[in-house]
Write a protein that holds these residues in place. Structure first.
Motif, PDB file in Angstrom:
ATOM      1  N   ILE A 268       8.130   5.044   5.373  1.00  0.00           N
ATOM      2  CA  ILE A 268       7.214   4.037   5.929  1.00  0.00           C
ATOM      3  C   ILE A 268       7.292   2.748   5.108  1.00  0.00           C
ATOM      4  O   ILE A 268       7.267   1.639   5.665  1.00  0.00           O
ATOM      5  N   ALA A 269       7.419   2.888   3.787  1.00  0.00           N
ATOM      6  CA  ALA A 269       7.545   1.695   2.933  1.00  0.00           C
ATOM      7  C   ALA A 269       8.810   0.915   3.263  1.00  0.00           C
ATOM      8  O   ALA A 269       8.795  -0.322   3.282  1.00  0.00           O
ATOM      9  N   ARG A 270       9.913   1.614   3.525  1.00  0.00           N
ATOM     10  CA  ARG A 270      11.152   0.903   3.886  1.00  0.00           C
ATOM     11  C   ARG A 270      10.933   0.067   5.146  1.00  0.00           C
ATOM     12  O   ARG A 270      11.399  -1.072   5.236  1.00  0.00           O
TER      13      ARG A 270
ATOM     14  N   ARG B  50       0.846  -1.199   0.000  1.00  0.00           N
ATOM     15  CA  ARG B  50       0.000   0.000   0.000  1.00  0.00           C
ATOM     16  C   ARG B  50       0.884   1.253   0.000  1.00  0.00           C
ATOM     17  O   ARG B  50       0.613   2.229  -0.705  1.00  0.00           O
ATOM     18  N   GLU B  51       1.957   1.215   0.799  1.00  0.00           N
ATOM     19  CA  GLU B  51       2.878   2.359   0.821  1.00  0.00           C
ATOM     20  C   GLU B  51       3.578   2.540  -0.528  1.00  0.00           C
ATOM     21  O   GLU B  51       3.825   3.673  -0.950  1.00  0.00           O
ATOM     22  N   LEU B  52       3.882   1.446  -1.212  1.00  0.00           N
ATOM     23  CA  LEU B  52       4.522   1.567  -2.535  1.00  0.00           C
ATOM     24  C   LEU B  52       3.584   2.221  -3.546  1.00  0.00           C
ATOM     25  O   LEU B  52       4.042   2.941  -4.439  1.00  0.00           O
ATOM     26  N   ILE B  53       2.275   1.978  -3.418  1.00  0.00           N
ATOM     27  CA  ILE B  53       1.312   2.690  -4.280  1.00  0.00           C
ATOM     28  C   ILE B  53       1.431   4.188  -4.038  1.00  0.00           C
ATOM     29  O   ILE B  53       1.460   4.993  -4.979  1.00  0.00           O
TER      30      ILE B  53
ATOM     31  N   LEU C 234      16.278   9.188   6.875  1.00  0.00           N
ATOM     32  CA  LEU C 234      17.110   8.081   7.346  1.00  0.00           C
ATOM     33  C   LEU C 234      16.315   6.887   7.847  1.00  0.00           C
ATOM     34  O   LEU C 234      16.870   5.815   8.052  1.00  0.00           O
ATOM     35  N   MET C 235      15.018   7.054   8.028  1.00  0.00           N
ATOM     36  CA  MET C 235      14.206   5.963   8.580  1.00  0.00           C
ATOM     37  C   MET C 235      14.236   4.721   7.689  1.00  0.00           C
ATOM     38  O   MET C 235      14.099   4.823   6.478  1.00  0.00           O
ATOM     39  N   GLY C 236      14.431   3.566   8.317  1.00  0.00           N
ATOM     40  CA  GLY C 236      14.356   2.296   7.606  1.00  0.00           C
ATOM     41  C   GLY C 236      15.545   1.990   6.717  1.00  0.00           C
ATOM     42  O   GLY C 236      15.523   1.006   5.978  1.00  0.00           O
ATOM     43  N   ARG C 237      16.593   2.806   6.784  1.00  0.00           N
ATOM     44  CA  ARG C 237      17.754   2.551   5.916  1.00  0.00           C
ATOM     45  C   ARG C 237      18.811   1.686   6.593  1.00  0.00           C
ATOM     46  O   ARG C 237      19.534   0.950   5.937  1.00  0.00           O
ATOM     47  N   LEU C 238      18.906   1.776   7.914  1.00  0.00           N
ATOM     48  CA  LEU C 238      19.879   0.997   8.672  1.00  0.00           C
ATOM     49  C   LEU C 238      19.162   0.204   9.753  1.00  0.00           C
ATOM     50  O   LEU C 238      18.108   0.641  10.236  1.00  0.00           O
ATOM     51  N   PRO C 239      19.716  -0.947  10.136  1.00  0.00           N
ATOM     52  CA  PRO C 239      19.070  -1.709  11.223  1.00  0.00           C
ATOM     53  C   PRO C 239      18.965  -0.857  12.481  1.00  0.00           C
ATOM     54  O   PRO C 239      19.848  -0.044  12.765  1.00  0.00           O
ATOM     55  N   ARG C 240      17.870  -1.036  13.223  1.00  0.00           N
ATOM     56  CA  ARG C 240      17.698  -0.298  14.475  1.00  0.00           C
ATOM     57  C   ARG C 240      18.765  -0.687  15.472  1.00  0.00           C
ATOM     58  O   ARG C 240      19.128  -1.861  15.579  1.00  0.00           O
ATOM     59  N   GLN C 241      19.279   0.315  16.206  1.00  0.00           N
ATOM     60  CA  GLN C 241      20.217   0.037  17.277  1.00  0.00           C
ATOM     61  C   GLN C 241      19.489  -0.634  18.439  1.00  0.00           C
ATOM     62  O   GLN C 241      18.407  -0.190  18.815  1.00  0.00           O
TER      63      GLN C 241
ATOM     64  N   PRO D 127      15.515  -1.640   2.505  1.00  0.00           N
ATOM     65  CA  PRO D 127      16.011  -0.270   2.531  1.00  0.00           C
ATOM     66  C   PRO D 127      16.141   0.385   1.161  1.00  0.00           C
ATOM     67  O   PRO D 127      16.423   1.582   1.077  1.00  0.00           O
ATOM     68  N   TYR D 128      15.960  -0.370   0.081  1.00  0.00           N
ATOM     69  CA  TYR D 128      16.198   0.145  -1.272  1.00  0.00           C
ATOM     70  C   TYR D 128      14.943   0.286  -2.128  1.00  0.00           C
ATOM     71  O   TYR D 128      14.878   1.123  -3.016  1.00  0.00           O
TER      72      TYR D 128
END
Length: 199
Positions: free
Chosen positions: A99-101, A76-79, A191-198, A107-108
């Protein structure tokens, strides 16, 4: 060295003071801010028109916060990302790309969909979904019954088919309001969703 974006106005229109929000919207803003760590600018930009913000959020939640047989929350987010890119809406591409990431755990993918969904590594079903959605976003009179049949042929239910159209239509509204009010994306989205959460 990366430069932080220069803070600017959230909207060309008034922004309500948080202390003046009706209780239900103050609670919703606080929940979102606690979960995200910041308040997305669209909430602040809509807050001066409380009845419209409530309606906007209700429609958003009804369309976006569910997994169904033919459309996951990430899809849905990709739409939103693909159709918002077609409408040149930076706010929605950046915010919903983030949000989609998170929802696709990829992440891509959102970036590839924003630049050219046709070449993004998606299955035939999602390529068809985005083909129909982007056509509806950019040339709505060109959408035919055959396009809806293509979605059904990929296993989308009647509700899913409707959701493709409703998500596209709802975010066409959102895109145009973001353009009209010049709502900038929050820097935090980038930066959200690009790197694993600490941990």
């Amino acid at each position: 060295m990366t430069a932080e974006p220069t803070p600017g106005p959230i909207s060309r229109f008034p922004v309500a003071d948080a202390a003046d929000l009706p209780p239900d919207l103050a609670e919703r803003h606080a929940e979102v801010e606690e979960k995200s760590g910041f308040l997305p600018n669209v909430f602040a930009a809509l807050s001066w028109r409380p009845a419209e913000e409530r309606a906007f959020l209700a429609m958003h939640d009804a369309l976006m916060d569910k997994d169904t047989p033919g459309l996951s929350t990430g899809e849905r987010e990709l739409i939103v990302v693909a159709t918002s890119a077609a409408n040149d809406c930076a706010y929605c591409v950046v915010a919903h790309g983030a949000i989609a990431r998170i929802r696709t755990r990829d992440p891509y993918l959102a970036d590839l969909v924003a630049v050219d969904w046709r070449k993004a590594p998606l299955d035939d079903r999602m390529h068809t979904v985005l083909d129909v959605a982007v056509r509806l976003a950019t040339d709505p009179a060109a959408v035919t019954a055959g396009d809806l049949d293509r979605l059904r042929a990929h296993g989308l239910t009647e509700d899913d088919v409707w959701d493709v159209g409703a998500i596209t239509a709802f975010f066409a509204l959102s895109n145009r309001l973001a353009h009209f009010a010049a709502i900038p994306p929050n820097p935090e989205f980038h930066l959200m969703g690009r790197l694993p959460r600490q941990r």
